[in-house]
Design a protein around this motif. Sequence first.
Motif, PDB file in Angstrom:
ATOM      1  N   VAL A 150       8.120  43.820 -17.402  1.00 50.60           N
ATOM      2  CA  VAL A 150       8.131  42.697 -16.835  1.00 50.60           C
ATOM      3  C   VAL A 150       9.519  42.599 -16.157  1.00 50.60           C
ATOM      4  O   VAL A 150      10.514  42.110 -16.697  1.00 50.60           O
ATOM      5  CB  VAL A 150       7.753  41.500 -17.624  1.00 50.60           C
ATOM      6  CG1 VAL A 150       7.662  40.341 -16.740  1.00 50.60           C
ATOM      7  CG2 VAL A 150       6.291  41.561 -18.160  1.00 50.60           C
ATOM      8  N   GLU A 151       9.733  42.385 -14.665  1.00 52.75           N
ATOM      9  CA  GLU A 151      10.709  42.154 -14.164  1.00 52.75           C
ATOM     10  C   GLU A 151      10.923  40.571 -13.479  1.00 52.75           C
ATOM     11  O   GLU A 151      10.000  40.211 -13.000  1.00 52.75           O
ATOM     12  CB  GLU A 151      11.016  42.913 -12.876  1.00 52.75           C
ATOM     13  CG  GLU A 151      10.862  44.371 -13.460  1.00 52.75           C
ATOM     14  CD  GLU A 151      12.427  44.746 -14.078  1.00 52.75           C
ATOM     15  OE1 GLU A 151      13.379  43.913 -14.183  1.00 52.75           O
ATOM     16  OE2 GLU A 151      12.505  46.054 -14.420  1.00 52.75           O
ATOM     17  N   LYS A 152      11.967  40.024 -13.735  1.00 53.21           N
ATOM     18  CA  LYS A 152      12.333  38.582 -13.368  1.00 53.21           C
ATOM     19  C   LYS A 152      11.054  37.534 -13.485  1.00 53.21           C
ATOM     20  O   LYS A 152      10.623  37.000 -12.608  1.00 53.21           O
ATOM     21  CB  LYS A 152      12.564  38.948 -11.790  1.00 53.21           C
ATOM     22  CG  LYS A 152      13.180  37.616 -11.457  1.00 53.21           C
ATOM     23  CD  LYS A 152      13.786  37.727  -9.832  1.00 53.21           C
ATOM     24  CE  LYS A 152      14.277  36.495  -9.345  1.00 53.21           C
ATOM     25  NZ  LYS A 152      14.914  36.795  -7.655  1.00 53.21           N
ATOM     26  N   GLU A 153      10.783  37.412 -14.575  1.00 52.16           N
ATOM     27  CA  GLU A 153       9.963  36.436 -15.000  1.00 52.16           C
ATOM     28  C   GLU A 153      10.444  34.823 -14.992  1.00 52.16           C
ATOM     29  O   GLU A 153      11.649  34.908 -15.536  1.00 52.16           O
ATOM     30  CB  GLU A 153       9.186  36.782 -16.471  1.00 52.16           C
ATOM     31  CG  GLU A 153       7.885  35.544 -16.443  1.00 52.16           C
ATOM     32  CD  GLU A 153       7.128  36.091 -17.810  1.00 52.16           C
ATOM     33  OE1 GLU A 153       5.874  35.744 -17.826  1.00 52.16           O
ATOM     34  OE2 GLU A 153       7.742  36.577 -18.830  1.00 52.16           O
ATOM     35  N   ILE A 154      10.092  34.095 -14.555  1.00 51.53           N
ATOM     36  CA  ILE A 154      10.677  32.756 -14.560  1.00 51.53           C
ATOM     37  C   ILE A 154      10.093  31.706 -15.551  1.00 51.53           C
ATOM     38  O   ILE A 154       9.309  31.358 -15.597  1.00 51.53           O
ATOM     39  CB  ILE A 154      10.522  32.105 -13.018  1.00 51.53           C
ATOM     40  CG1 ILE A 154      11.011  32.990 -11.948  1.00 51.53           C
ATOM     41  CG2 ILE A 154      11.416  30.767 -13.017  1.00 51.53           C
ATOM     42  CD1 ILE A 154      12.567  33.239 -11.903  1.00 51.53           C
ATOM     43  N   TYR A 155      11.241  31.094 -16.373  1.00 50.09           N
ATOM     44  CA  TYR A 155      10.839  30.100 -17.183  1.00 50.09           C
ATOM     45  C   TYR A 155      11.627  28.752 -16.502  1.00 50.09           C
ATOM     46  O   TYR A 155      12.935  28.873 -16.592  1.00 50.09           O
ATOM     47  CB  TYR A 155      11.343  30.403 -18.510  1.00 50.09           C
ATOM     48  CG  TYR A 155      10.305  31.449 -19.301  1.00 50.09           C
ATOM     49  CD1 TYR A 155       9.293  30.867 -20.024  1.00 50.09           C
ATOM     50  CD2 TYR A 155      10.362  32.832 -19.065  1.00 50.09           C
ATOM     51  CE1 TYR A 155       8.396  32.017 -20.673  1.00 50.09           C
ATOM     52  CE2 TYR A 155       9.421  33.668 -19.554  1.00 50.09           C
ATOM     53  CZ  TYR A 155       8.633  33.207 -20.268  1.00 50.09           C
ATOM     54  OH  TYR A 155       7.673  34.210 -20.787  1.00 50.09           O
ATOM     55  N   ARG A 156      10.894  27.718 -16.673  1.00 48.75           N
ATOM     56  CA  ARG A 156      11.737  26.388 -16.579  1.00 48.75           C
ATOM     57  C   ARG A 156      11.950  25.609 -17.775  1.00 48.75           C
ATOM     58  O   ARG A 156      10.818  25.239 -18.470  1.00 48.75           O
ATOM     59  CB  ARG A 156      10.807  25.601 -15.540  1.00 48.75           C
ATOM     60  CG  ARG A 156      10.221  26.374 -14.353  1.00 48.75           C
ATOM     61  CD  ARG A 156      11.363  26.452 -13.228  1.00 48.75           C
ATOM     62  NE  ARG A 156      10.780  27.189 -12.070  1.00 48.75           N
ATOM     63  CZ  ARG A 156      11.617  27.469 -10.848  1.00 48.75           C
ATOM     64  NH1 ARG A 156      12.938  27.377 -10.990  1.00 48.75           N
ATOM     65  NH2 ARG A 156      10.851  27.921  -9.934  1.00 48.75           N
ATOM     66  N   TYR A 216      19.035  18.652 -17.497  1.00 55.46           N
ATOM     67  CA  TYR A 216      18.700  19.241 -16.357  1.00 55.46           C
ATOM     68  C   TYR A 216      17.760  20.432 -16.740  1.00 55.46           C
ATOM     69  O   TYR A 216      17.281  20.923 -17.711  1.00 55.46           O
ATOM     70  CB  TYR A 216      20.031  20.275 -15.904  1.00 55.46           C
ATOM     71  CG  TYR A 216      19.979  20.880 -14.562  1.00 55.46           C
ATOM     72  CD1 TYR A 216      19.894  20.416 -13.308  1.00 55.46           C
ATOM     73  CD2 TYR A 216      19.741  22.408 -14.410  1.00 55.46           C
ATOM     74  CE1 TYR A 216      19.911  21.161 -12.017  1.00 55.46           C
ATOM     75  CE2 TYR A 216      19.624  23.244 -13.627  1.00 55.46           C
ATOM     76  CZ  TYR A 216      19.810  22.439 -12.105  1.00 55.46           C
ATOM     77  OH  TYR A 216      19.794  23.404 -11.047  1.00 55.46           O
ATOM     78  N   ARG A 217      16.750  20.472 -15.642  1.00 58.20           N
ATOM     79  CA  ARG A 217      15.327  21.388 -15.553  1.00 58.20           C
ATOM     80  C   ARG A 217      16.023  22.989 -15.086  1.00 58.20           C
ATOM     81  O   ARG A 217      16.366  23.261 -13.904  1.00 58.20           O
ATOM     82  CB  ARG A 217      14.299  21.147 -14.716  1.00 58.20           C
ATOM     83  CG  ARG A 217      13.119  21.878 -14.846  1.00 58.20           C
ATOM     84  CD  ARG A 217      11.999  21.000 -14.359  1.00 58.20           C
ATOM     85  NE  ARG A 217      10.543  21.862 -14.568  1.00 58.20           N
ATOM     86  CZ  ARG A 217      10.027  22.519 -13.678  1.00 58.20           C
ATOM     87  NH1 ARG A 217      10.535  22.758 -12.444  1.00 58.20           N
ATOM     88  NH2 ARG A 217       8.977  23.180 -13.990  1.00 58.20           N
ATOM     89  N   PRO A 220      19.954  15.524 -22.273  1.00 61.93           N
ATOM     90  CA  PRO A 220      21.736  15.040 -22.122  1.00 61.93           C
ATOM     91  C   PRO A 220      22.217  15.529 -23.466  1.00 61.93           C
ATOM     92  O   PRO A 220      21.748  15.247 -24.450  1.00 61.93           O
ATOM     93  CB  PRO A 220      21.608  13.422 -22.154  1.00 61.93           C
ATOM     94  CG  PRO A 220      20.192  13.280 -21.734  1.00 61.93           C
ATOM     95  CD  PRO A 220      19.264  14.157 -22.065  1.00 61.93           C
ATOM     96  N   ALA A 221      23.427  15.928 -23.360  1.00 62.76           N
ATOM     97  CA  ALA A 221      24.399  16.308 -24.227  1.00 62.76           C
ATOM     98  C   ALA A 221      24.700  14.865 -25.160  1.00 62.76           C
ATOM     99  O   ALA A 221      25.192  13.905 -24.537  1.00 62.76           O
ATOM    100  CB  ALA A 221      25.783  16.702 -23.702  1.00 62.76           C
ATOM    101  N   ASN A 222      24.532  14.910 -26.566  1.00 65.94           N
ATOM    102  CA  ASN A 222      24.644  13.844 -27.265  1.00 65.94           C
ATOM    103  C   ASN A 222      24.919  13.965 -28.501  1.00 65.94           C
ATOM    104  O   ASN A 222      24.317  14.428 -29.317  1.00 65.94           O
ATOM    105  CB  ASN A 222      23.376  13.050 -27.447  1.00 65.94           C
ATOM    106  CG  ASN A 222      23.399  11.564 -27.801  1.00 65.94           C
ATOM    107  OD1 ASN A 222      24.539  10.897 -27.869  1.00 65.94           O
ATOM    108  ND2 ASN A 222      22.360  11.118 -28.482  1.00 65.94           N
ATOM    109  N   VAL A 248      20.076  30.787 -14.017  1.00 58.60           N
ATOM    110  CA  VAL A 248      20.202  30.522 -12.563  1.00 58.60           C
ATOM    111  C   VAL A 248      21.349  29.420 -12.427  1.00 58.60           C
ATOM    112  O   VAL A 248      21.015  28.302 -12.961  1.00 58.60           O
ATOM    113  CB  VAL A 248      19.020  30.401 -11.961  1.00 58.60           C
ATOM    114  CG1 VAL A 248      19.292  30.204 -10.305  1.00 58.60           C
ATOM    115  CG2 VAL A 248      18.111  31.564 -12.010  1.00 58.60           C
ATOM    116  N   PRO A 249      22.257  29.625 -12.011  1.00 61.79           N
ATOM    117  CA  PRO A 249      23.487  28.614 -11.850  1.00 61.79           C
ATOM    118  C   PRO A 249      22.732  27.379 -10.855  1.00 61.79           C
ATOM    119  O   PRO A 249      22.008  27.493  -9.748  1.00 61.79           O
ATOM    120  CB  PRO A 249      24.686  29.394 -11.196  1.00 61.79           C
ATOM    121  CG  PRO A 249      24.231  30.342 -10.592  1.00 61.79           C
ATOM    122  CD  PRO A 249      22.841  30.911 -11.203  1.00 61.79           C
TER     123      PRO A 249
END
Length: 607
Positions: free
Chosen positions: A125-131, A106-107, A136-138, A74-75
């Motif tokens: 399973v349709e549109k399951e959400i994962y957080r 970013y989460r 940080p880029a390093n 998700v943008p």
Amino acid sequence: MQTRMTWIAAACVAAGLAISSGAYAIGGASGPHVGYPASGKLGAVVLNPYELAPLTAVIKNGGYTVTDAEVRIVPKEGGQEIKYKVSDTQVRTHGGIPVFGLYPDYRNTVEVSYTRFANGKSERVEKEIYRIYAGPANIRTAGYAGVTSVFPKAEVKKMDPAFSDRLYLINNMIAATPESTRAVWNNPMGGALEWNRYPQNAIYDTKGELRWYMEPSSIFNYHDIYRAGIMMGFRQNKDGAFTWGYGQRYVKYDLMGREIWNRRLPDGYNDFSHAMDPMQNGNYLVRVASSDHVRADGKHVRTVRDVIIEVDPNGNVVDEWRLFDILDPYRDNVLKVLDQGAVCLNIDASQAGKTLSAEQLAEQDKSDKFGDIVGSGAGRNWVHVNSVDYDPTDDSIIISSRHQSALIKIGRDKKVKWIMGSPEGWKKEFADKVLTPVDSKGNKIKCEGSKCEGSFDWTWTQHTGWRVDSMSDKKTFILSVFDNGDARGMEQPPLPDMKYSRAVFFKIDQEKMTVEQIWEYGKERGHDWYSPVTSLTEYMPDKKSVFVYSATAGATYNFKTGAFESAPNPYIDEFKWGEKEPSVEIQFKGTSGYQAMPVDLSKAFSQ
């Protein structure tokens, strides 16, 4: 009996303590139970699963058979969506659903859909959400003044909606650091560890956001001569994985960072740089040098950037092109007019505008000075091949030689078929192989020496001479080139800021031995777009476009003091085929680029 019961109770308590503290016996105190935390209907989320790509993850299958998977990152508000299908092969390979394109620090919200099977039952399973939070880029950075970020900032100057789904990989590097120059391979006979800069490989979206980067510490070490060297020659293979090389290695990894193979060069060869080209037959053309070559004068030398080998998927060397035996290593016309301040990546501002005199070159050629120095003959940097491509219609290779300012086609029989470059200085056996410039009607263009009338020009210290396969056949060869432009016309200009670079396409009639210039861009941009070294021009069949990376453009240079006042600020440009103005322009701030290219996620995950 009481004593026995007491011992059993004590043993059970001890076992319980051991389990709670994680000190399991062999086989596990609780047996083969798997109890990782899961945040959805599948298994655990593993971030950076192969320790090479921190903005990737795998949602493990959780013991289910998973099929028909799809992923959407998700943008951010106003950002670019990344969405792709995942083949069942990829799910099996990674033990779950591969997630690519997380935002750093970013989460992230990741949507997945899939079908899962277990014990004879299936569920869609349709549109399951994962957080998923990605840190940080390093990576390592250069410590000199002026560095303000780990990765370059991308300024999107122009973006046609037709290209808004693009993802661009940049193959860059940080400047030389004290750590990278402690070990030196090039005394007294040459080697590539002089080129030992830390990699800065990353993928950006069309909003200028970082969506992938390589954290190379697991495969790269400044201080290990067999794990160091500049990473170059990235190409996305037809299976979606990337091949490239560095120093004494050539490798293949997928976008998730999974190693497919990572090999040392065969012992008879050394010093990979610049080019590794996947062939249509499944083999690879790799630009190397000879570890031990006997010159005509009896001297043994390590050669410099002048051997092409063909290796099969198992690493066997099936053929080689020894350019010091095929071409004339003593043609020095271009060598005498090169700007010694920018001999490929060996940029030395104090030598800007200076050239080698005929006397200096002759003296050097008679000496025992060998290694990565501009000079004639095997054992010196006389040809400097920076790209190699393959033509399957006649089993030939095409090389780009920076230090001969020529694109050259060579057959399997090791004979030269044609030369696309200035006719000056070629021996008789090669002179009739030089192509004749013609206009769009086939009329011969008048040329004197290295200069031609009208808009036609040869290429100068060029990079990436590639065949456009979709437009070429056995008779007609369409050639894309990045014409860097140093020593244009076989001379240095009166003023340094008169130099310019071009992206250019040529049409070669291989029967008539003629060449027509059919498209160019860059001359109108002048010195601001000039890249003294590196860079790329490539036709992209998916969008019928021309992709260009002017990879060392935009540096601030003080012509009075002879010093660079900033790092380069390179440009990505992409054109609809035939158009004269770019549909895309992105400028990167404060970085030295080698090459760049669009990334195809369908190749990477859908096969």
